[in-house]
Design a protein around this motif. Structure first.
Motif, mmCIF file in Angstrom:
data_model
loop_
_atom_site.group_PDB
_atom_site.id
_atom_site.type_symbol
_atom_site.label_atom_id
_atom_site.label_comp_id
_atom_site.label_asym_id
_atom_site.label_seq_id
_atom_site.Cartn_x
_atom_site.Cartn_y
_atom_site.Cartn_z
ATOM 1 N N ALA A 154 -2.219 3.258 -8.646
ATOM 2 C CA ALA A 154 -3.209 4.003 -7.458
ATOM 3 C C ALA A 154 -3.973 3.042 -6.859
ATOM 4 O O ALA A 154 -4.429 2.918 -5.613
ATOM 5 N N GLU A 155 -4.962 2.169 -7.669
ATOM 6 C CA GLU A 155 -6.037 1.627 -7.091
ATOM 7 C C GLU A 155 -5.384 0.305 -6.368
ATOM 8 O O GLU A 155 -6.287 -0.115 -5.290
ATOM 9 N N GLY B 5 0.733 -1.426 -0.089
ATOM 10 C CA GLY B 5 0.103 0.308 0.092
ATOM 11 C C GLY B 5 0.836 1.276 -0.109
ATOM 12 O O GLY B 5 0.308 2.399 0.493
ATOM 13 N N GLN B 6 2.139 1.326 -0.477
ATOM 14 C CA GLN B 6 2.951 2.385 -0.562
ATOM 15 C C GLN B 6 2.751 3.063 -1.985
ATOM 16 O O GLN B 6 3.615 2.991 -2.861
ATOM 17 N N ASN C 229 -4.976 6.254 -22.409
ATOM 18 C CA ASN C 229 -3.480 6.134 -22.895
ATOM 19 C C ASN C 229 -2.855 5.062 -21.742
ATOM 20 O O ASN C 229 -3.217 4.856 -20.782
ATOM 21 N N ASP C 230 -2.127 4.319 -22.410
ATOM 22 C CA ASP C 230 -1.438 3.343 -21.675
ATOM 23 C C ASP C 230 -0.785 3.477 -20.388
ATOM 24 O O ASP C 230 -1.006 3.026 -19.189
ATOM 25 N N LYS C 231 0.054 4.743 -20.574
ATOM 26 C CA LYS C 231 0.600 5.403 -19.022
ATOM 27 C C LYS C 231 -0.322 5.522 -18.042
ATOM 28 O O LYS C 231 -0.159 5.443 -16.968
ATOM 29 N N LEU C 232 -1.403 6.547 -18.491
ATOM 30 C CA LEU C 232 -2.468 6.904 -17.631
ATOM 31 C C LEU C 232 -3.096 5.726 -17.115
ATOM 32 O O LEU C 232 -3.281 5.572 -15.824
ATOM 33 N N ALA C 233 -3.520 4.763 -17.894
ATOM 34 C CA ALA C 233 -4.184 3.407 -17.391
ATOM 35 C C ALA C 233 -3.233 2.650 -16.231
ATOM 36 O O ALA C 233 -3.695 2.284 -15.318
ATOM 37 N N LEU C 234 -1.849 2.640 -16.498
ATOM 38 C CA LEU C 234 -1.201 2.005 -15.456
ATOM 39 C C LEU C 234 -0.919 2.667 -14.206
ATOM 40 O O LEU C 234 -0.831 2.265 -12.977
ATOM 41 N N GLU C 235 -0.876 4.207 -14.199
ATOM 42 C CA GLU C 235 -0.873 5.007 -13.183
ATOM 43 C C GLU C 235 -1.990 4.874 -12.214
ATOM 44 O O GLU C 235 -1.860 4.655 -11.170
ATOM 45 N N LEU C 236 -3.281 4.806 -13.051
ATOM 46 C CA LEU C 236 -4.478 4.505 -12.262
ATOM 47 C C LEU C 236 -4.514 3.080 -11.639
ATOM 48 O O LEU C 236 -5.058 3.018 -10.477
ATOM 49 N N LEU C 237 -4.260 2.243 -12.275
ATOM 50 C CA LEU C 237 -3.997 0.813 -11.712
ATOM 51 C C LEU C 237 -3.225 0.714 -10.565
ATOM 52 O O LEU C 237 -3.652 0.319 -9.676
#
Length: 331
Positions: free
Chosen positions: A326-327, A222-223, A316-324
């Motif tokens: 974070a979730e 969770g970091q 886009n792929d980078k935004l999707a990965l960053e959201l992933l």
């Protein structure tokens, strides 16, 4: 000597050799034995042999303690079941009395790559510990690992910035064989100047794959900030977002398998089933203890959502990965 840090264990054995006189003659008087198939009579024969033109004879036994690690799973049959370790110890019940009579010219070293934190119930270890110098070599983590990196660089005549130390620790972790090799390359590359963070990013081999372990660690623990920082480091090193997603998914699959199999299989069987060994296996087993199956199931669902979001063009792929990331860290 036992533990999972085989680099430090190996160094300790080499230190013993260096203190036993002429190395050429010591090589003639050194015997290495496979503890997995050794008998007590064979060990006696090797230890009783007189040294040839040397003050000492060195006998190294690899993997003997592992034979007596308490086994779980299939060997448990009813309340009267006995462990394989207890049954197999019968042949070795006289080892303690033999060691008390062993020639003083013999140095006997037992080395094992078993978990130093989980070996308190090893029956042979319990019997031998009062007669031996016992050293444990757990995998280095956190501050201990960073201290080791700084000391290693200093001993080699170099210097390194704190940021570079932290990045090396994140990328490589407790695999000191790999760490030692990378430090040597960095020292040659830096040519007497202090090793910096950029040097590590440019030079450390397999950095992208190695970064997956601390990335998944940060996700599991969770970091969020650390996970996002490692993710951006991977971007800067040129790792494609699809590659990162694939590696995260692969690691969660290994974590799920490890959690399911851990109570039923030995370490060697786990290694075969998961297809990973050494530091990678240790990290996966540790990560498996951090999640329950419900959280792993939720993580899989989020990984699938991210994959679909990228393929359908929702993000886009980078935004999707960053959201992933974070979730996953927030859950």
């Amino acid at each position: 000597f036992y533990g999972q840090d085989d680099f430090s264990l190996h160094q300790a054995v080499e230190a013993i050799k260096n203190n036993l006189g002429d190395q050429e003659m010591l090589a003639v008087n050194t015997t290495s034995l496979d503890g997995q198939h050794l008998t007590l009579n064979e060990l006696r024969d090797k230890c009783n042999a007189a040294p040839f033109l040397s003050s000492y004879r060195l006998v190294i036994v690899n993997g003997l303690l592992q034979r007596f690690e308490p086994k779980r799973g299939r060997l448990r049959v009813g309340k009267h079941a006995t462990t394989e370790s207890q049954g197999g110890l019968r042949e070795w019940k006289d080892m303690v009395s033999y060691i008390e009579q062993m020639p003083p010219t013999t140095i006997l070293v037992l080395i094992d790559l078993i978990d130093s934190k989980k070996s308190s119930n090893n029956p042979l270890l319990k019997k031998l510990s009062p007669l031996a110098e016992v050293k444990t070599f757990p995998l280095l983590r956190g501050g201990s690992l960073r201290t080791w990196i700084r000391q290693r660089v200093t001993n080699e005549g170099g210097s390194i910035t704190p940021q570079a130390v932290n990045l090396l620790a994140e990328l490589i972790g407790g695999d000191l064989w790999a760490m030692s090799s990378e430090i040597q390359k960095l020292l040659l590359y830096a040519q007497r100047r202090s090793i910096g963070e950029d040097d590590v990013r440019q030079l450390v081999s397999h950095a992208q794959e190695a970064s997956i372990f601390p990335l998944v660690d940060a996700i599991l623990e969770g970091q969020t900030g650390i996970a996002q920082r490692i993710l951006h480091q991977l971007y800067q090193e040129g790792a494609p977002p699809t590659y990162i997603l694939t590696m995260i998914t692969r690691q969660f699959r290994l974590v799920a398998l490890a959690k399911e199999l851990d109570s039923r299989l030995s370490r060697s069987q786990m290694q075969d089933r998961l297809g990973i060994s050494g530091y990678g296996l240790d990290k996966t087993l540790r990560q498996a203890k951090l999640y329950d199956f419900e959280h792993i199931k939720q993580a899989y669902a989020k990984l699938l959502e991210t994959d679909l979001a990228i393929k359908t063009g929702k993000y886009n792929d980078k935004l999707a990965l960053e959201l992933l990331v974070a979730e996953l860290t927030s859950s």
